[in-house]
Design an enzyme around this catalytic site. Structure first.
Site, mmCIF file in Angstrom:
data_model
loop_
_atom_site.group_PDB
_atom_site.id
_atom_site.type_symbol
_atom_site.label_atom_id
_atom_site.label_comp_id
_atom_site.label_asym_id
_atom_site.label_seq_id
_atom_site.Cartn_x
_atom_site.Cartn_y
_atom_site.Cartn_z
ATOM 1 N NE ARG A 52 -1.090 2.369 3.003
ATOM 2 C CZ ARG A 52 -0.517 3.407 3.579
ATOM 3 N NH1 ARG A 52 -0.394 4.556 2.931
ATOM 4 N NH2 ARG A 52 -0.002 3.329 4.800
ATOM 5 C CG ASP A 53 3.388 4.080 3.078
ATOM 6 O OD1 ASP A 53 3.579 4.970 2.247
ATOM 7 O OD2 ASP A 53 3.437 4.287 4.308
ATOM 8 C CG HIS A 56 3.555 4.080 9.211
ATOM 9 N ND1 HIS A 56 3.015 3.096 8.397
ATOM 10 C CD2 HIS A 56 3.955 5.073 8.366
ATOM 11 C CE1 HIS A 56 3.077 3.490 7.131
ATOM 12 N NE2 HIS A 56 3.648 4.681 7.083
ATOM 13 C CG HIS A 93 7.567 7.170 5.744
ATOM 14 N ND1 HIS A 93 7.482 6.704 4.461
ATOM 15 C CD2 HIS A 93 6.340 7.012 6.283
ATOM 16 C CE1 HIS A 93 6.242 6.298 4.223
ATOM 17 N NE2 HIS A 93 5.522 6.473 5.315
ATOM 18 C CB CYS A 130 2.500 10.321 1.907
ATOM 19 S SG CYS A 130 0.939 11.187 1.721
ATOM 20 C CG ASN A 156 6.852 2.782 4.989
ATOM 21 O OD1 ASN A 156 6.371 2.910 3.881
ATOM 22 N ND2 ASN A 156 6.243 3.164 6.084
HETATM 23 N N1 COA Z 1 -13.085 4.950 -2.881
HETATM 24 C C1 COA Z 1 -13.342 5.218 -4.191
HETATM 25 N N2 COA Z 1 -13.827 6.378 -4.639
HETATM 26 C C2 COA Z 1 -14.080 7.317 -3.711
HETATM 27 C C3 COA Z 1 -13.851 7.112 -2.355
HETATM 28 C C4 COA Z 1 -13.307 5.862 -1.942
HETATM 29 N N3 COA Z 1 -13.027 5.603 -0.685
HETATM 30 N N4 COA Z 1 -14.181 8.216 -1.686
HETATM 31 C C5 COA Z 1 -14.631 9.101 -2.598
HETATM 32 N N5 COA Z 1 -14.566 8.555 -3.812
HETATM 33 C C6 COA Z 1 -14.925 9.169 -5.091
HETATM 34 C C7 COA Z 1 -16.327 9.738 -5.090
HETATM 35 O O1 COA Z 1 -17.239 8.750 -5.477
HETATM 36 C C8 COA Z 1 -16.204 10.833 -6.123
HETATM 37 O O2 COA Z 1 -16.184 10.257 -7.414
HETATM 38 P P1 COA Z 1 -16.693 11.062 -8.711
HETATM 39 O O3 COA Z 1 -15.773 12.225 -8.861
HETATM 40 O O4 COA Z 1 -16.570 10.062 -9.791
HETATM 41 O O5 COA Z 1 -18.100 11.467 -8.374
HETATM 42 C C9 COA Z 1 -14.808 11.381 -5.881
HETATM 43 O O6 COA Z 1 -14.072 10.292 -5.289
HETATM 44 C C10 COA Z 1 -14.797 12.573 -4.949
HETATM 45 O O7 COA Z 1 -15.497 12.244 -3.756
HETATM 46 P P2 COA Z 1 -15.515 13.172 -2.476
HETATM 47 O O8 COA Z 1 -16.244 12.472 -1.391
HETATM 48 O O9 COA Z 1 -15.979 14.555 -2.869
HETATM 49 O O10 COA Z 1 -14.013 13.174 -2.052
HETATM 50 P P3 COA Z 1 -12.902 14.299 -2.162
HETATM 51 O O11 COA Z 1 -12.730 14.774 -3.552
HETATM 52 O O12 COA Z 1 -13.132 15.280 -1.090
HETATM 53 O O13 COA Z 1 -11.613 13.395 -1.813
HETATM 54 C C11 COA Z 1 -10.822 11.430 -0.670
HETATM 55 C C12 COA Z 1 -11.507 12.767 -0.560
HETATM 56 C C13 COA Z 1 -10.517 10.970 0.724
HETATM 57 C C14 COA Z 1 -11.730 10.445 -1.373
HETATM 58 C C15 COA Z 1 -9.517 11.571 -1.515
HETATM 59 O O14 COA Z 1 -8.826 12.702 -1.079
HETATM 60 C C16 COA Z 1 -8.637 10.372 -1.399
HETATM 61 O O15 COA Z 1 -8.989 9.287 -1.855
HETATM 62 N N6 COA Z 1 -7.440 10.509 -0.836
HETATM 63 C C17 COA Z 1 -6.529 9.397 -0.725
HETATM 64 C C18 COA Z 1 -5.410 9.765 0.106
HETATM 65 C C19 COA Z 1 -4.376 8.678 0.175
HETATM 66 O O16 COA Z 1 -4.579 7.541 -0.169
HETATM 67 N N7 COA Z 1 -3.203 9.098 0.630
HETATM 68 C C20 COA Z 1 -2.105 8.227 0.793
HETATM 69 C C21 COA Z 1 -2.222 7.364 1.988
HETATM 70 S S1 COA Z 1 -1.942 8.194 3.507
HETATM 71 ZN ZN ZN Z 2 3.473 5.894 5.385
#
Ligand code: COA
Ligand code: ZN
Length: 315
Positions: A15-16, A207, A209, A240, A249
């Site tokens: 994942r990370d 955790h 890095h 990240c 990590n």
């Molecule tokens: N899985 C899949 N799709 C997701 C989702 C999830 N958990 N959460 C939201 N979405 C989709 C929504 O369906 C929407 O899709 P669309 O544009 O096709 O309609 C879109 O993402 C935006 O949804 P919204 O609820 O408005 O989210 P956002 O734009 O505010 O983004 C997160 C918030 C959390 C979904 C996004 O920032 C994210 O996925 N971040 C991941 C961070 C990450 O993995 N970081 C590294 C690890 S620490």
């Molecule tokens: Zn990490």
């Protein structure tokens, strides 16, 4: 040193690690890596994340990966989720545990999940409810626990507030994360010594890095504070995408080698793990940063040079 008899390592490379790789690792290669990791003796594997595929396209195949892996008895297969949508998807895919994520600092939380820390804590209630109905525990990761690449120091009161909020929600464990390798070992030890006695029922983990080469030292310092659960990444993958300067990590092989050489049991077969990391280099298409991958274990021996052989045998 005050060392535990054994520790648990949670492998987070799938994942990370893969979330920051340029190359999309094909689904069947991801499945193969998880299956190989399962056979090394690792008891916890974070397989993927159920986040927006727009945010992290590298892990857009999370459901397919979960569906394709062989489930080895005794291994906990978890996934990272940022919100309710992710929790539903992860449970449908059959994870054993949900690993949630929020950051102690607002700026990183906004960059990472588009919410303030308080908003994320609010949303966690929904995630907890989904997990409860699904019958799986939640381990809450707190990113930027020891410092934020945007804001700098994270005040202790701020971290303590996040921990209290998560504990109130009923999480099973808390994992303090040093997202960009800002923590020094003494700081890590002090923070665990302050927090753990207030929440002895929680499963605490760390955790790190290794961005500034303090990862292993911080783990040793945390062990002295009684922590026995650590995240690590095979090959030293990791980082990240939403934290500038983030890098890998603590490397799992390096950690296993260090701990086992001191008599701390990990249950992990180092040789198999090194072979898996070597395959991992092929999967991501570039060399990985683990030290044991290059140097071999400290038990490695080299042929004696001809120039000194006679003198050695004559001694
Ligand atoms: N899985 C899949 N799709 C997701 C989702 C999830 N958990 N959460 C939201 N979405 C989709 C929504 O369906 C929407 O899709 P669309 O544009 O096709 O309609 C879109 O993402 C935006 O949804 P919204 O609820 O408005 O989210 P956002 O734009 O505010 O983004 C997160 C918030 C959390 C979904 C996004 O920032 C994210 O996925 N971040 C991941 C961070 C990450 O993995 N970081 C590294 C690890 S620490
Ligand atoms: Zn990490």
């Amino acid at each position: 040193m005050n060392l535990p008899k054994s520790v648990t390592i949670c492998e987070v490379g799938m994942r990370d690690g893969l979330q920051i790789e340029e190359r999309f690792v094909p689904t069947d290669e991801k499945i193969d890596s998880v299956n190989r990791l399962s056979k090394t003796g690792l008891r916890r594997i974070q397989v993927t994340s159920f986040v927006s595929p727009k945010a992290v396209p590298q892990l857009a195949d999370a459901s397919e990966v979960m569906a394709g892996i062989e489930r080895r008895p005794g291994v906990v297969y978890s996934a990272l989720v940022p919100n309710e949508r992710g929790a539903h998807r992860a449970l449908e895919a059959g994870v054993d545990e949900l690993d949630t994520v929020l950051s102690a600092s607002d700026t990183h939380n906004l960059a990472n999940v588009n919410m303030t820390t308080a908003q994320s804590l609010d949303r966690m209630g929904g995630v907890m409810e989904i997990a409860r109905r699904g019958g799986v525990p939640v381990v809450a990761g707190i990113a930027t626990s020891f410092g934020c690449p945007f804001e700098g120091d994270v005040p202790h009161e701020r971290l303590a507030w996040v921990v209290a909020g998560l504990a109130d929600l009923g999480v099973a464990g808390i994992c303090l994360a040093d997202t960009t390798g800002m923590a020094n070992p003494l700081q890590v030890q002090q923070i665990f010594r302050q927090l753990v006695p207030n929440y002895p029922h929680l499963a605490w983990s760390l955790h790190m890095h290794d961005t500034r080469s303090m990862g292993l030292a911080a783990i040793l310092a945390a062990m002295e504070a009684g922590v026995t659960s650590f995240d690590a990444s095979f090959g030293g993958l990791g980082g990240c995408p939403f934290a500038p300067g983030a890098s890998g990590n603590v490397c799992t092989e390096d950690l296993v080698h260090c701990l086992e050489s001191m008599g701390v049991e990990t249950g992990v077969d180092l040789k198999m793990l090194v072979m898996t990391a070597t395959r991992g280099e092929q999967a991501v298409g570039h060399p990985l940063r683990g030290q044991i991958l290059r140097a071999g274990p400290s038990t490695r021996r080299y042929p004696v040079p001809d120039s000194v052989r006679e003198r050695v045998s004559a001694r």
